[in-house]
Design a protein around this motif. Structure first.
Motif: not given
Length: 169
Positions: A1-8, A131-135, A152-156
């Motif tokens: 998996y590459n969650t950075d990909f999905y985060g970007m 986002a990549q942390a969530k994925y 939600k996390v970003y806003n916090r």
């Protein structure tokens, strides 16, 4: 998996930065730069040019890429504590529509400030990081959380950082 990909992918999408059929310039040729190139190709970019210190397109001739519509910075230039200089100058990019900076500290890098002054869409790397942390969490917990969790996390994070900044003003 590459969650950075999905985060970007999420970072670009959430900022309304479209790369499909666009000319994209990626600043940096390291791991995040390679992720940006893969994301742009996946999303249907017309052209992807990588700017690196020693490549064919480098920091002495990048301005020759006059058709650039989207710029993605994947270098550490502009990251705290060295925040005064952007990795490139945005003057001369008359077709520029969006700038994404993988940097998340500070929220508003000099590059993003220049993009804002030009009136183009822009986003920082905190969205990508969250986002990549969530994925990654989806994978590790084998449980898919709704993407609203990212907002939600970003806003916090933004609220928390703004409180810290206000303490020192």
């Amino acid at each position: 998996y590459n969650t950075d990909f999905y985060g970007m992918v999420y970072m670009l999408s959430s900022a309304g930065i479209v790369v499909k059929d666009k000319s994209v310039m990626v600043l940096g040729s390291g791991g995040t730069g390679r992720t940006a190139v893969a994301v742009c190709k996946h999303l249907g970019a017309k052209k992807v040019v990588v700017v690196s210190r020693s490549g064919d397109v480098n920091y002495s001739n990048y301005k020759e890429q006059k058709d650039v519509q989207v710029i993605i910075n994947t270098t550490p230039v502009g990251t705290y504590p060295n925040t005064l200089n952007p990795p490139i100058d945005l003057d001369g990019f008359d077709f520029l529509e969006g700038v994404a900076d993988a940097t998340y500290n500070p929220f508003m890098t000099k590059l993003l400030f220049l993009a804002k002054q030009k009136g183009v869409k822009y986003t920082n790397g905190l969205t990508m990081l969250v986002a990549q942390a969530k994925y990654a969490m989806d994978i590790f917990l084998d449980k898919k959380l709704d993407d609203d969790y990212i907002k939600k996390v970003y806003n916090r994070f933004q609220l928390f950082i703004s409180k810290i900044v206000n303490l020192y003003l």
